[in-house]
Design a protein around this motif. Structure first.
Motif, PDB file in Angstrom:
ATOM      1  N   ILE A 111       0.837  -1.198   0.000  1.00 29.28           N
ATOM      2  CA  ILE A 111       0.000   0.000   0.000  1.00 29.28           C
ATOM      3  C   ILE A 111       0.875   1.252   0.000  1.00 29.28           C
ATOM      4  O   ILE A 111       0.646   2.190  -0.767  1.00 29.28           O
ATOM      5  CB  ILE A 111      -0.961  -0.013   1.202  1.00 29.28           C
ATOM      6  CG1 ILE A 111      -2.035  -1.082   0.989  1.00 29.28           C
ATOM      7  CG2 ILE A 111      -1.589   1.361   1.424  1.00 29.28           C
ATOM      8  CD1 ILE A 111      -2.885  -1.355   2.214  1.00 29.28           C
ATOM      9  N   ILE A 112       1.895   1.263   0.834  1.00 27.80           N
ATOM     10  CA  ILE A 112       2.805   2.407   0.882  1.00 27.80           C
ATOM     11  C   ILE A 112       3.562   2.547  -0.431  1.00 27.80           C
ATOM     12  O   ILE A 112       3.738   3.657  -0.950  1.00 27.80           O
ATOM     13  CB  ILE A 112       3.767   2.282   2.084  1.00 27.80           C
ATOM     14  CG1 ILE A 112       2.974   2.430   3.383  1.00 27.80           C
ATOM     15  CG2 ILE A 112       4.877   3.315   2.002  1.00 27.80           C
ATOM     16  CD1 ILE A 112       3.759   2.113   4.629  1.00 27.80           C
TER      17      ILE A 112
ATOM     18  N   ILE B 251       1.162   4.039  -3.004  1.00 26.18           N
ATOM     19  CA  ILE B 251       0.987   5.479  -2.779  1.00 26.18           C
ATOM     20  C   ILE B 251       2.220   6.231  -3.266  1.00 26.18           C
ATOM     21  O   ILE B 251       2.106   7.279  -3.920  1.00 26.18           O
ATOM     22  CB  ILE B 251       0.697   5.759  -1.289  1.00 26.18           C
ATOM     23  CG1 ILE B 251      -0.680   5.220  -0.921  1.00 26.18           C
ATOM     24  CG2 ILE B 251       0.796   7.253  -0.987  1.00 26.18           C
ATOM     25  CD1 ILE B 251      -0.966   5.220   0.568  1.00 26.18           C
TER      26      ILE B 251
ATOM     27  N   VAL C 259       2.218   9.146  -6.172  1.00 19.85           N
ATOM     28  CA  VAL C 259       2.774  10.479  -5.939  1.00 19.85           C
ATOM     29  C   VAL C 259       3.871  10.780  -6.962  1.00 19.85           C
ATOM     30  O   VAL C 259       3.916  11.875  -7.544  1.00 19.85           O
ATOM     31  CB  VAL C 259       3.303  10.606  -4.486  1.00 19.85           C
ATOM     32  CG1 VAL C 259       4.125  11.863  -4.301  1.00 19.85           C
ATOM     33  CG2 VAL C 259       2.152  10.563  -3.499  1.00 19.85           C
TER      34      VAL C 259
END
Length: 74
Positions: free
Chosen positions: A47-48, A51, A55
């Motif tokens: 998930i990180i 993300i 970005v």
């Protein structure tokens, strides 16, 4: 000259199968993290990473946020 031809073929294969290769490596890494740690840790890492990818794509100008949100709110 053969080395250059090999490099050209490798680039062509990468362009054609890039999504599949990245997906396969991601799945392998996820399974490895799951075995070493646990599901929650592996899911959090992905998930990180996702993300972070979004970005980075946004700042590179490769992500249209409005279109992306429109896709998920159909």
């Amino acid at each position: 000259m053969s080395e250059r031809n090999d490099h050209t073929q490798l680039k062509a294969v990468w362009r054609q199968y890039k999504g599949r290769i990245v997906g396969l490596l991601s799945a392998f890494l996820f399974a490895l993290l799951w075995v070493i740690f646990n599901f929650a840790t592996a899911a959090l890492v992905f998930i990180i990473a996702g993300i972070g990818y979004l970005v980075g794509a946004y700042f590179d100008g490769k992500l249209d946020v409005r279109e992306w949100l429109r896709f998920f709110t159909r």
